[in-house]
Design an enzyme around this catalytic site. Structure first.
Site, PDB file in Angstrom:
ATOM      1  N   TRP A  75      13.028   2.762  12.420  1.00  0.00           N
ATOM      2  CA  TRP A  75      11.668   2.222  11.868  1.00  0.00           C
ATOM      3  C   TRP A  75      10.974   1.568  12.667  1.00  0.00           C
ATOM      4  O   TRP A  75      11.660   0.380  13.121  1.00  0.00           O
ATOM      5  CB  TRP A  75      11.703   1.722  10.488  1.00  0.00           C
ATOM      6  CG  TRP A  75      10.457   1.608   9.561  1.00  0.00           C
ATOM      7  CD1 TRP A  75       9.973   2.274   8.917  1.00  0.00           C
ATOM      8  CD2 TRP A  75       9.872   0.153   9.596  1.00  0.00           C
ATOM      9  NE1 TRP A  75       8.781   1.768   8.429  1.00  0.00           N
ATOM     10  CE2 TRP A  75       8.747   0.480   8.955  1.00  0.00           C
ATOM     11  CE3 TRP A  75      10.047  -1.059  10.321  1.00  0.00           C
ATOM     12  CZ2 TRP A  75       7.682  -0.514   8.634  1.00  0.00           C
ATOM     13  CZ3 TRP A  75       9.055  -2.297  10.195  1.00  0.00           C
ATOM     14  CH2 TRP A  75       7.971  -1.675   9.496  1.00  0.00           C
ATOM     15  N   LYS A 490       2.962   3.139  -6.604  1.00  0.00           N
ATOM     16  CA  LYS A 490       4.003   4.545  -6.634  1.00  0.00           C
ATOM     17  C   LYS A 490       3.010   5.476  -6.045  1.00  0.00           C
ATOM     18  O   LYS A 490       3.374   6.275  -5.323  1.00  0.00           O
ATOM     19  CB  LYS A 490       4.480   4.843  -7.961  1.00  0.00           C
ATOM     20  CG  LYS A 490       5.759   4.011  -8.785  1.00  0.00           C
ATOM     21  CD  LYS A 490       7.057   4.191  -7.889  1.00  0.00           C
ATOM     22  CE  LYS A 490       7.130   3.103  -6.909  1.00  0.00           C
ATOM     23  NZ  LYS A 490       7.952   2.118  -7.283  1.00  0.00           N
ATOM     24  N   GLU A 493       1.777   5.022  -2.578  1.00  0.00           N
ATOM     25  CA  GLU A 493       3.002   4.977  -1.531  1.00  0.00           C
ATOM     26  C   GLU A 493       3.146   6.605  -1.213  1.00  0.00           C
ATOM     27  O   GLU A 493       3.798   6.990  -0.141  1.00  0.00           O
ATOM     28  CB  GLU A 493       3.970   4.185  -1.556  1.00  0.00           C
ATOM     29  CG  GLU A 493       4.831   4.440  -2.609  1.00  0.00           C
ATOM     30  CD  GLU A 493       5.911   3.261  -2.842  1.00  0.00           C
ATOM     31  OE1 GLU A 493       6.523   2.961  -1.873  1.00  0.00           O
ATOM     32  OE2 GLU A 493       6.399   3.007  -3.961  1.00  0.00           O
ATOM     33  N   HIS A 509     -15.518  -7.088 -14.480  1.00  0.00           N
ATOM     34  CA  HIS A 509     -15.701  -8.160 -13.276  1.00  0.00           C
ATOM     35  C   HIS A 509     -15.758  -7.673 -11.928  1.00  0.00           C
ATOM     36  O   HIS A 509     -15.493  -8.378 -10.869  1.00  0.00           O
ATOM     37  CB  HIS A 509     -15.018  -9.398 -13.632  1.00  0.00           C
ATOM     38  CG  HIS A 509     -14.785 -10.057 -14.814  1.00  0.00           C
ATOM     39  ND1 HIS A 509     -15.893 -10.688 -15.239  1.00  0.00           N
ATOM     40  CD2 HIS A 509     -14.026  -9.734 -15.780  1.00  0.00           C
ATOM     41  CE1 HIS A 509     -15.686 -11.210 -16.201  1.00  0.00           C
ATOM     42  NE2 HIS A 509     -14.571 -10.644 -16.955  1.00  0.00           N
ATOM     43  N   LYS A 609      13.088   1.964   3.662  1.00  0.00           N
ATOM     44  CA  LYS A 609      13.524   1.409   2.084  1.00  0.00           C
ATOM     45  C   LYS A 609      13.917   0.021   2.203  1.00  0.00           C
ATOM     46  O   LYS A 609      13.814  -0.706   1.264  1.00  0.00           O
ATOM     47  CB  LYS A 609      15.085   2.648   1.814  1.00  0.00           C
ATOM     48  CG  LYS A 609      15.678   2.192   0.603  1.00  0.00           C
ATOM     49  CD  LYS A 609      14.945   2.744  -0.543  1.00  0.00           C
ATOM     50  CE  LYS A 609      15.525   2.370  -1.781  1.00  0.00           C
ATOM     51  NZ  LYS A 609      14.600   2.617  -3.052  1.00  0.00           N
TER      52      LYS A 609
END
Ligand code: F6R
Length: 614
Positions: A75, A490, A493, A509, A609
Site C-alpha cells: 500500500w 460503507k 468506500e 441547516h 485494512k
C-alpha cells in the site's frame, strides 16, 4: 498497510508458501506485490503492479524451486505504485534483499549522510536505503549488521531480510508494525498477520518492539539491538482456518456480514449470564469502587471504530450516567485533550495496529489514565499496550470494510455500559434484565433479517439504475445518527458514490439545498425511537423537495409504508439496542450497490485494512 511474509524450510516450495501467504495478506495493501527467493545462491526477484493476480500470472510462467524467500504486498506511502517501487528492494550488488512494512522517517537524512557517492537509487521508496545501509555495513553476519543499522533508523518497521552470503536464514525485526513468527517442523515462517500462517502452524511468537530474530529451518533466535537474547512466549492460536476462507461466499465482506449472528454471540459468550441477569467481563481488572468513581470517559478510534465510539456516548451517558467524550484518533493528540488519572480512556480498533489510535493510547497512558482497548486482533500493539483489553471474538476480518468487528465492538460497549449502569445504581436489576434480553435476541434477529434480504438488493439495484448524480444523503437521529455516518462511510468506500451522513435535524441547516428529484436520501426511522415522528417529518421534507426517500424501518411499522416505495424492513428492537440491527441493513446495502456496480468489494481502491501510518 503492506503485508510481509517469509518462509525457510527444507522443501523447494517457498514460492507457493509465499504466494498463498500474500493472498491472505492482500487486504493490507494491493497496489503492487513481489517476492524474492534464493536459488543457486542468487536472488530471483519477481514483482508486478496491481493486484496479486498479476503476480500469479508471472509466477505460473516462471516457477522457481527454492526453499527460502520473502514476499510483500504494498500500500504505497513513498512513491507511486510501480514495479520499481514494489518490494522486495535490494542493494546495488543484489546481495541483500528486504521487504518492509512501515515508514522510515529519516530516510532522506540517511540517504544524504551515508550514500553521498552512491549511484542513483532504483526506487522512490523510504525502504531502499535500508538495503544499501545493510550492504555497506555487512561483515559476514546478517543479524549483527541488522542490529547495527537499526540504531540509525527512525520510524516504524516490520522487516524481512535475506542475504546471499547466508542463504539459509531470514532476519526480521519489529518496531511499531506487527510481525509474527510461525513455528513449523523443519520449517519456519514470518508474517504480518495470523491468517497467513494458519495453514501451516498454530504455534506463533508475536514479536515485541525492538526484537530482531534470526530464522532458519530448524531454529529461531530472538535478540535485541544489544545482542541480548529475548525469550518470547509461544502462543497456540485457536482461530478456525475456515474463518480466513470465503467458505462458499462470493466475497469476504458478504461472509463477514452473514457471520454476525455468530460473532455477536461469541462476543457475549461467558460474559452475559442471562438467567442471573448479570454481566461479567473478566478481562476488566477494575473493582466496583473504581467503577463507582469513574468521572469521565474518553473514547477514541478511527473510521468505523470511531462510529462505535459515537454510539458508546449514548450508552455510557444513558445507562451509566458517565459523561463521555468521543474523539477521532488522528485529532485526539493535537487538540490538547484534558487527561488525568480520573479519566478512563477507551480505544477501539479492529486491527489493534492503527497508528493514530495507538498514539492516542500512548498519550492517555503517559498522562496516567486508566485504559481499555476493544480489539479484535490478538496480541496486536494496542491490545498489548493497554492496561485492559477486551477482545471482540470475531475471528479474522478480511474484507477491507469493517462489518462484523463493528457489531462486536458495539456488543462490548453495551455490556460495559449496562454493567457499569447497574454497578453505579443507575439501572435496576429489572432494567438490566430487560436490556440483556433485548441484546440476547439480537443474533437471531440479524439472522432472520439476513435470510430475507430481498428489499436491500432491490434498493441497491434502484441506486445503480436511477442515480445520476452520484450523491446520497444518509439521515439518522439520536442513537442512529452514528449509524447514518457508518452507512454513508460503507457506501462511499465500496461504491465510490459520494455519500454523506447527517443528523436529520441538521438537514434544514444546509444539506437540504442538495435535494432535488435525483437525490436519494436514506433515512433510519425506528418506530421504537423517541425521535420517530421527527424522523418522519424529515422524510416528508425530503419528499416535498422531490428527493427519493429510502427508509430503514421496523417490520411492524404500518404507518411508514405510505412514505416511500423503497423501504427496508428490519426486525423490531428496543430503542437503544437498534443500532446493532440498523447497521446490518446498511452494510448489506453498500455491499450490493458495489457488487451491482461491478467493483471489487473486498479490496476497494486506495484503501488498506490496517492503517499503520499516520
Ligand atoms: C471502514 C473501515 C475503517 C476502519 C478504520 C479503523 O469500513 O474499516 O474506517 O474502521 O481504519 O481501523 P481499526 O479498527 O483497525 O483501528
Amino acid at each position: 498497510m503492506c503485508g510481509i511474509i517469509g518462509y525457510v524450510g527444507k522443501n523447494n516450495n517457498a514460492i507457493n508458501v509465499i504466494f498463498k501467504g500474500l493472498k491472505k495478506l492482500e487486504y493490507r495493501g494491493y497496489d503492487s506485490a513481489g517476492l524474492a527467493v534464493i536459488a543457486n545462491k542468487k536472488f530471483k526477484i519477481i514483482k508486478s503492479v496491481g493486484k496479486l493476480y498479476n503476480l500469479d500470472v508471472i509466477l505460473k510462467k516462471n516457477f522457481i524451486n527454492a526453499n527460502i524467500g520473502i514476499g510483500h504486498t504494498r500500500w504505497a506511502t513513498h512513491g507511486k505504485p510501480s514495479k520499481e517501487n514494489a518490494h522486495p528492494h535490494t542493494d546495488f550488488t543484489e546481495s541483500i534483499v528486504i521487504v518492509h512494512n512501515g515508514i522510515i522517517e529519516n530516510y532522506i537524512e540517511l540517504k544524504t549522510k551515508f550514500m553521498k557517492k552512491a549511484p542513483k537509487f532504483k526506487s522512490e521508496t523510504d525502504t531502499e536505503i535500508i538495503a544499501h545501509l545493510l550492504k555497506k555495513n555487512y561483515k559476514n553476519n546478517l543479524l549483527h549488521t541488522v542490529q547495527k543499522i537499526l540504531t540509525m533508523i527512525k520510524g516504524s518497521y516490520a522487516l524481512g531480510i535475506m542475504c546471499t552470503e547466508e542463504p539459509d536464514k531470514i532476519v526480521c525485526a519489529k518496531q511499531d508494525a506487527s510481525l509474527i513468527i510461525g513455528l513449523g517442523k523443519g520449517e519456519n515462517f514470518i508474517a504480518s498477520d495470523i491468517p497467513a500462517l494458519l495453514p501451516y502452524t498454530r504455534n506463533m511468537i508475536f514479536l515485541e518492539n525492538g526484537d530482531i530474530a534470526e530464522i532458519t529451518a530448524e531454529k529461531v533466535i530472538i535478540k535485541d539491538i544489544k545482542n541480548n537474547v529475548k525469550i518470547r512466549e509461544i502462543k497456540n492460536i485457536q482461530w478456525d482456518t475456515m474463518q480466513s476462507e470465503k467458505n462458499g461466499y462470493k466475497h469476504f465482506m458478504l461472509k463477514e456480514i452473514f457471520e454476525q449472528p455468530h460473532t455477536i454471540e461469541e462476543t457475549f459468550r461467558d460474559r452475559i449470564y442471562i438467567n442471573e441477569g448479570k454481566i461479567h467481563i473478566k478481562e476488566i481488572k477494575f473493582d466496583e469502587k473504581y467503577v463507582e468513581n469513574i468521572s469521565n470517559i474518553c473514547v477514541v478510534g478511527c473510521g468505523t471504530a470511531y462510529h462505535a465510539g459515537l454510539i458508546s456516548k449514548f450508552l455510557f451517558e444513558n445507562f451509566a450516567k458517565i459523561p463521555t467524550e468521543v474523539d477521532i484518533a488522528s485529532e485526539f493528540r493535537y487538540r490538547g485533550p484534558i487527561l488525568n488519572k480520573k479519566k478512563l480512556v477507551i480505544v477501539i480498533s479492529q486491527s489493534g495496529e492503527t497508528a493514530d489510535t495507538l498514539a492516542a493510547l500512548r498519550l492517555a497512558k503517559s498522562e496516567g489514565c486508566e485504559t481499555i482497548a476493544i480489539c479484535n486482533v490478538i496480541d496486536s500493539s494496542i491490545s498489548r499496550e493497554s492496561t485492559n483489553v477486551i477482545y471482540t471474538q470475531c475471528g479474522p476480518e478480511i474484507g477491507v470494510a469493517s462489518t462484523k468487528a463493528f457489531t462486536s465492538q458495539l456488543s462490548i460497549i453495551y455490556m460495559l455500559a449496562l454493567d457499569w449502569g447497574y454497578k453505579r445504581k443507575k439501572l435496576t436489576n429489572e432494567e438490566l434484565k430487560k436490556y440483556l434480553k433485548e441484546l440476547w435476541e439480537i443474533p437471531s434477529k440479524i439472522f432472520q433479517f439476513l435470510k430475507k434480504s430481498k428489499d436491500v438488493r432491490n434498493v441497491a439495484k434502484v441506486f445503480v439504475k436511477k442515480m445520476n448524480k452520484n450523491k446520497i444523503l444518509y439521515l439518522g437521529r439520536h442513537i442512529n445518527y452514528p449509524i447514518a455516518l457508518e452507512g454513508a462511510l460503507k457506501l462511499k468506500e465500496l461504491s465510490y458514490i459520494h455519500a454523506e451522513g447527517y443528523a436529520a435535524g441538521e438537514m434544514k441547516h444546509g444539506p437540504i439545498a442538495l435535494i432535488d428529484k435525483s437525490m436519494f436520501v436514506v433515512a433510519i426511522a425506528m418506530k421504537s425511537s423517541r425521535v420517530y415522528t421527527k424522523m418522519v417529518s424529515n422524510i416528508e421534507e425530503v419528499k416535498a423537495r422531490g428527493g427519493i426517500a429510502v427508509i430503514i424501518a421496523e417490520r411492524d411499522d404500518r404507518e411508514i409504508a405510505s412514505k416511500s416505495k423503497y423501504i427496508i424492513y428490519i426486525p423490531q428492537t428496543g430503542e437503544f439496542i437498534s443500532p446493532i440491527m440498523t447497521v446490518v441493513s446498511l452494510q448489506l446495502l453498500a455491499y450490493y450497490t458495489s457488487v451491482f456496480l461491478g467493483y471489487d468489494v473486498d479490496q476497494p481502491r486506495n484503501l488498506a485494512k490496517s492503517v499503520t501510518v499516520e
